[in-house]
Design an enzyme around this catalytic site. Sequence first.
Site, PDB file in Angstrom:
ATOM      1  N   LYS A 111       0.859  -1.184   0.000  1.00 35.96           N
ATOM      2  CA  LYS A 111       0.000   0.000   0.000  1.00 35.96           C
ATOM      3  C   LYS A 111       0.893   1.232   0.000  1.00 35.96           C
ATOM      4  O   LYS A 111       1.699   1.436   0.903  1.00 35.96           O
ATOM      5  CB  LYS A 111      -0.906  -0.004   1.221  1.00 35.96           C
ATOM      6  CG  LYS A 111      -1.803   1.208   1.304  1.00 35.96           C
ATOM      7  CD  LYS A 111      -2.767   1.108   2.468  1.00 35.96           C
ATOM      8  CE  LYS A 111      -3.660   2.332   2.534  1.00 35.96           C
ATOM      9  NZ  LYS A 111      -4.555   2.261   3.705  1.00 35.96           N
ATOM     10  N   LYS A 146      -2.195  -1.582  -3.843  1.00 32.67           N
ATOM     11  CA  LYS A 146      -3.055  -0.407  -3.791  1.00 32.67           C
ATOM     12  C   LYS A 146      -2.223   0.855  -3.856  1.00 32.67           C
ATOM     13  O   LYS A 146      -1.235   0.926  -3.134  1.00 32.67           O
ATOM     14  CB  LYS A 146      -3.831  -0.476  -2.479  1.00 32.67           C
ATOM     15  CG  LYS A 146      -4.673   0.707  -2.163  1.00 32.67           C
ATOM     16  CD  LYS A 146      -5.241   0.552  -0.795  1.00 32.67           C
ATOM     17  CE  LYS A 146      -6.019   1.820  -0.485  1.00 32.67           C
ATOM     18  NZ  LYS A 146      -6.583   1.798   0.833  1.00 32.67           N
TER      19      LYS A 146
HETATM   20  C1  PBG Z   1      -7.155   3.198   5.476  1.00 29.18           C
HETATM   21  C2  PBG Z   1      -7.624   3.196   4.067  1.00 29.18           C
HETATM   22  C3  PBG Z   1      -7.505   4.218   3.121  1.00 29.18           C
HETATM   23  C4  PBG Z   1      -8.104   3.758   1.951  1.00 29.18           C
HETATM   24  C5  PBG Z   1      -8.582   2.477   2.215  1.00 29.18           C
HETATM   25  N1  PBG Z   1      -8.260   2.133   3.519  1.00 29.18           N
HETATM   26  C6  PBG Z   1      -6.998   5.592   3.287  1.00 29.18           C
HETATM   27  C7  PBG Z   1      -5.573   5.861   3.450  1.00 29.18           C
HETATM   28  O1  PBG Z   1      -4.729   4.988   3.553  1.00 29.18           O
HETATM   29  O2  PBG Z   1      -5.259   7.062   3.517  1.00 29.18           O
HETATM   30  C8  PBG Z   1      -8.208   4.510   0.664  1.00 29.18           C
HETATM   31  C9  PBG Z   1      -9.174   3.950  -0.322  1.00 29.18           C
HETATM   32  C10 PBG Z   1      -9.515   4.871  -1.440  1.00 29.18           C
HETATM   33  O3  PBG Z   1      -8.880   5.923  -1.640  1.00 29.18           O
HETATM   34  O4  PBG Z   1     -10.443   4.529  -2.173  1.00 29.18           O
HETATM   35  N2  PBG Z   1      -8.187   2.833   6.362  1.00 29.18           N
END
Ligand code: PBG
Length: 326
Positions: A198, A250
């Site tokens: 991520k 992601k």
């Molecule tokens: C963290 C989380 C995020 C997203 C999914 N889970 C936000 C981040 O890491 O800032 C982002 C998903 C999206 O942008 O569609 N709980």
Amino acid sequence: MTGYPLHRPRRLRTTPAVRRLVAETRLHPAQLILPAFVREGISEPVPIGSMPGVVQHTRDTLRKAAVEAAEAGVGGIMLYGVPAVQDAVGSEGTNPDGILQQAIRDVVGEVGDQVVVMSDLCLDEFTDHGHCGVLAPDGSVDNDATLERYAEMAVVQAEAGVHMVGPSGMMDGQIGVVREALDGAGHQDVAMLAYTAKYASGFYGPFREAVGSSLKGDRKTYQQDPANAREALRELELDLAEGADLVMVKPAMAYLDILRQVADASTVPVAAYQVSGEYAMVEAAAANGWIDRDRVIMETLTSIHRAGADQILTYWAVEAARTLRQ
Ligand code: PBG
């Protein structure tokens, strides 16, 4: 002339029937996962300005959206809770009656036999500082103290009936700690979709509006640097060793190379998350008449699948599932 026959790759592109016959990549609705937001204390769904067509649900409209997704053949639903109250440690995330736990019970009760019900296992929706963990006195995100909160949160979500948890905070050791906590509480069958690679991404912008995040600053001390590919493979190795059932990359579109590398190395299914900013970009360009919206949506999903994703989280899951079933 060369003496060789003229090779004609175009022969396999001549008709819709032949193109259909030779397509290498074929998405199925069951591979799509719908992320859904549910907000505490509202009586009507609240539209998310930067994500046209996406709302913060009430408990009631979430149930309806879940039924709609199940009927469209979508494979899973990933739930995000937006609590009325945030605090330093994200207490509502571990409240058995907190909004996310209520939503899990609602959705499992409604469609739990037909779709896999998943929940975000992270503190950022619940903390008043907006970070994915708890803070040390110096203001940094305290990895090991956060792991204790994740362990507790996993058990509370499992007790609400969730099928699969999605640890998304990028704390070191989170997958092992969550597995141990689930097993220790008798939840051996609750699976983990690990957010493995991520990245610290600007593409999460609209999501922060969707969950009412209070984050100031960034997540660069725990999410990965967009410049790096190799550490995605290190994270993969660790998540597999710690017991991840699925792994995820992601965002999706700007990281298709990472997705391909992870897919080549993984021994478990690989998911990709087409995040809020990816959704918003397409919707915004389409609203201006600059791109063919429906065509681009399917092209992005096909490409993410081709790059190696077995499952795709997408805010278009229901619409795309319907298109794929035609
Ligand atoms: C963290 C989380 C995020 C997203 C999914 N889970 C936000 C981040 O890491 O800032 C982002 C998903 C999206 O942008 O569609 N709980």
